[in-house]
Design a protein around this motif. Structure first.
Motif, PDB file in Angstrom:
ATOM      1  N   GLY A 251       0.791  -1.229   0.000  1.00 32.71           N
ATOM      2  CA  GLY A 251       0.000   0.000   0.000  1.00 32.71           C
ATOM      3  C   GLY A 251       0.818   1.271   0.000  1.00 32.71           C
ATOM      4  O   GLY A 251       0.286   2.358  -0.250  1.00 32.71           O
ATOM      5  N   PHE A 252       2.131   1.152   0.261  1.00 30.72           N
ATOM      6  CA  PHE A 252       2.995   2.335   0.276  1.00 30.72           C
ATOM      7  C   PHE A 252       3.741   2.532  -1.052  1.00 30.72           C
ATOM      8  O   PHE A 252       4.543   3.444  -1.189  1.00 30.72           O
ATOM      9  CB  PHE A 252       4.021   2.221   1.408  1.00 30.72           C
ATOM     10  N   SER A 253       3.486   1.686  -2.027  1.00 27.30           N
ATOM     11  CA  SER A 253       4.188   1.774  -3.312  1.00 27.30           C
ATOM     12  C   SER A 253       3.556   2.845  -4.198  1.00 27.30           C
ATOM     13  O   SER A 253       2.391   3.235  -3.997  1.00 27.30           O
ATOM     14  CB  SER A 253       4.142   0.423  -4.032  1.00 27.30           C
ATOM     15  N   TRP A 254       4.299   3.298  -5.185  1.00 30.40           N
ATOM     16  CA  TRP A 254       3.763   4.272  -6.131  1.00 30.40           C
ATOM     17  C   TRP A 254       2.613   3.678  -6.930  1.00 30.40           C
ATOM     18  O   TRP A 254       1.662   4.365  -7.288  1.00 30.40           O
ATOM     19  CB  TRP A 254       4.858   4.769  -7.066  1.00 30.40           C
TER      20      TRP A 254
ATOM     21  N   ALA B 123       0.314   1.864  -5.866  1.00 30.22           N
ATOM     22  CA  ALA B 123      -0.902   2.001  -5.068  1.00 30.22           C
ATOM     23  C   ALA B 123      -1.269   3.456  -4.815  1.00 30.22           C
ATOM     24  O   ALA B 123      -2.456   3.799  -4.719  1.00 30.22           O
ATOM     25  CB  ALA B 123      -0.734   1.275  -3.733  1.00 30.22           C
ATOM     26  N   LEU B 124      -0.259   4.317  -4.697  1.00 25.92           N
ATOM     27  CA  LEU B 124      -0.507   5.706  -4.278  1.00 25.92           C
ATOM     28  C   LEU B 124      -0.503   6.714  -5.423  1.00 25.92           C
ATOM     29  O   LEU B 124      -0.953   7.844  -5.245  1.00 25.92           O
ATOM     30  CB  LEU B 124       0.543   6.121  -3.244  1.00 25.92           C
ATOM     31  N   GLY B 125       0.034   6.341  -6.585  1.00 31.83           N
ATOM     32  CA  GLY B 125       0.174   7.300  -7.683  1.00 31.83           C
ATOM     33  C   GLY B 125      -1.126   7.954  -8.082  1.00 31.83           C
ATOM     34  O   GLY B 125      -1.213   9.186  -8.213  1.00 31.83           O
ATOM     35  N   SER B 126      -2.183   7.168  -8.261  1.00 32.67           N
ATOM     36  CA  SER B 126      -3.471   7.731  -8.679  1.00 32.67           C
ATOM     37  C   SER B 126      -4.063   8.625  -7.592  1.00 32.67           C
ATOM     38  O   SER B 126      -4.733   9.621  -7.887  1.00 32.67           O
ATOM     39  CB  SER B 126      -4.444   6.598  -9.016  1.00 32.67           C
ATOM     40  N   LYS B 127      -3.782   8.291  -6.319  1.00 30.88           N
ATOM     41  CA  LYS B 127      -4.297   9.123  -5.222  1.00 30.88           C
ATOM     42  C   LYS B 127      -3.604  10.482  -5.199  1.00 30.88           C
ATOM     43  O   LYS B 127      -4.243  11.511  -4.952  1.00 30.88           O
ATOM     44  CB  LYS B 127      -4.098   8.401  -3.890  1.00 30.88           C
ATOM     45  N   PHE B 128      -2.284  10.493  -5.439  1.00 33.23           N
ATOM     46  CA  PHE B 128      -1.566  11.764  -5.514  1.00 33.23           C
ATOM     47  C   PHE B 128      -2.097  12.616  -6.665  1.00 33.23           C
ATOM     48  O   PHE B 128      -2.306  13.826  -6.517  1.00 33.23           O
ATOM     49  CB  PHE B 128      -0.063  11.524  -5.695  1.00 33.23           C
TER      50      PHE B 128
END
Length: 344
Positions: free
Chosen positions: A322-325, A327-332
Motif C-alpha cells: 500500500g505504500f508503493s507508487w 498504489a498511491l500514484g493515482s491518489k496523488f
C-alpha cells in the motif's frame, strides 16, 4: 494540471518523494527547495523565504474565494488579475534581513550562496529573477568516512560471501540521519550492552550525516570495533538497498517521525523491524514489531543474537504494498488535480 511543490528540507526521504512526484507527474511542475540542513530552523523560517522566491502563476497559486476574502482583511492582499501580489506583509523586512547570505546565515543552513533554489520542467511558467538552481544533496562531513568507509564497504561483501548464510552473526541495520531526534544514544547503548555480554553481531550504520555529529557516534565506533560492517552514508541507492538486503534486523529509536520511509524500505528488503511503540509506528507496524523501552529492545536483540535463524525464517506479517507508487500514484494525482473545497 500545474503543480507547485515546496520542500524546505530537500534531502533523504523528503527529496525522494519530491523527485518521484516531479518525475511521475510530468505536467507543468515547479519544484522549489532549500538544502537539507538545520531542519528546526527551516520549520521556523522557510515560509519567509518561499514567500519571496516562489514564482507567481495563475495556473497553480489558487485559493478558495472565502480564504482570499479573509486574507484581504488580515494582511491587505490586492488581486492583480488572476495572480495576486501582496503589500506590507508582516515580517517582510525581517525576512529580507534573514535571507541575506552572510557567513552567519550560511552557517545556520538557512540559505546557500546560490541566488535561487527553484527548478522547473516547463519553460512557459514564470520563474524567479535569478537563474534557477537545483539544490544538491548535502555533502557528508563525517570524519569517519573516506578511506575507512571504502574499506568497510568492501569488507561487507567479503565477510558475508565467505560465511554460510545460517551461520552468520545477526546483522543489524540503522538507516537514519545522524542527529539527536533519531536517538542514536539509545541505539548504541543497547548495542554496547550486547557487546559487553560477548554476544556476536554485525552492524551497518547507513544514515546521512550533516555538519554536527552527536558524540556518541565516535564513541560507539571505537567500542563496537570489528562488529561494524559498514559505517556511513551510501550515496548510491543500489549500494544502500544491497546493504539492507544483507541485514536481518532494522532498528528505529526515533523520537521524531512522521512516517519512516527508511523502515518501510528495509522491511521491503527483508529486514525484521523493531520500532518504538510510539509516534507513527503503531499505525504502520503490527504489535510484535514494537517495543516500549530500551530494555525491551535489548532483550529482543539478545534473543536474536543467540538465534539469528529465527529472524531469517520470519515472514513479515504487515503490509508494504500500500505504500508503493503503484498504489498511491493515482491518489496523488487526484489530490493534486482536485478543485479547492470550501471546507479547506
Amino acid at each position: 494540471m500545474s503543480v507547485l511543490l515546496i520542500e524546505p528540507f530537500y534531502g533523504g526521504s523528503h527529496k525522494q518523494l519530491m523527485d518521484l512526484l516531479q518525475e511521475e507527474l510530468q505536467e507543468d511542475c515547479v519544484l522549489c527547495t532549500l538544502p537539507a540542513k538545520k531542519w528546526h530552523w527551516k520549520a521556523r523560517t522557510s515560509a519567509l523565504y518561499f514567500m519571496q522566491t516562489v514564482p507567481t502563476s495563475s495556473k497553480y497559486r489558487f485559493m478558495p474565494e472565502h480564504k482570499l476574502a479573509r486574507l484581504d482583511k488580515v494582511i491587505g492582499v490586492k488581486r492583480n488579475g488572476d495572480a495576486y501580489q501582496s503589500e506590507g506583509l508582516p515580517g517582510q523586512e525581517e525576512s529580507r534581513a534573514v535571507m541575506k547570505t552572510s557567513d552567519a546565515h550560511l552557517e545556520s543552513g538557512l540559505c546557500e550562496p546560490q541566488p535561487g533554489l527553484c527548478t522547473t520542467q516547463h519553460e512557459g511558467l514564470p520563474s524567479p529573477a535569478a537563474a534557477p538552481v537545483r539544490a544538491e544533496a548535502p555533502q557528508s562531513t563525517n570524519p569517519c568516512q573516506g578511506e575507512d568507509k571504502q574499506r568497510l564497504t568492501f569488507n561487507l561483501s567479503n565477510i558475508l560471501s565467505g560465511l554460510d548464510y545460517q551461520q552468520r552473526p545477526l546483522h543489524i541495520a540503522w538507516p537514519h540521519r545522524w542527529e539527536h531526534d533519531k536517538d542514536p544514544e539509545t541505539f548504541f547503548k543497547v548495542l554496547m550492552k550486547l557487546k559487553e555480554q560477548d554476544l556476536t553481531f554485525h552492524v551497518s550504520v547507513l544514515g546521512e550525516t550533516f555538519s554536527e555529529i552527536p558524540d556518541i557516534f565516535s564513541e560507539a565506533r571505537e567500542v563496537l570495533g570489528s562488529s561494524v560492517l559498514h559505517w556511513g552514508y551510501l550515496p548510491s541507492k543500489d549500494d544502500y538497498f544491497r546493504a539492507l538486503c544483507t541485514a536481518d534486523v532494522v532498528i528505529s529509536t526515533a523520537k521524531h517521525e512522521f512516517f519512516g520511509v527508511a523502515m518501510i524500505e528495509a522491511v521491503y528488503c527483508g529486514c525484521y523491524p523493531l520500532c518504538p511503540k510510539a509516534l507513527v509506528y503503531p499505525e504502520i507496524f503490527p504489535a510484535e514489531y514494537l517495543y516500549s523501552t530500551p530494555e525491551q529492545l535489548f532483550k529482543r536483540l539478545q534473543n536474536f543474537c543467540k538465534r539469528p535463524d529465527i529472524v531469517r525464517r520470519h515472514l513479515y506479517k504487515g503490509e508494504t504494498a500500500g505504500f508503493s507508487w503503484a498504489a498511491l500514484g493515482s491518489k496523488f494525482r487526484s489530490l493534486l488535480a482536485a478543485e479547492p473545497r470550501e471546507d479547506l
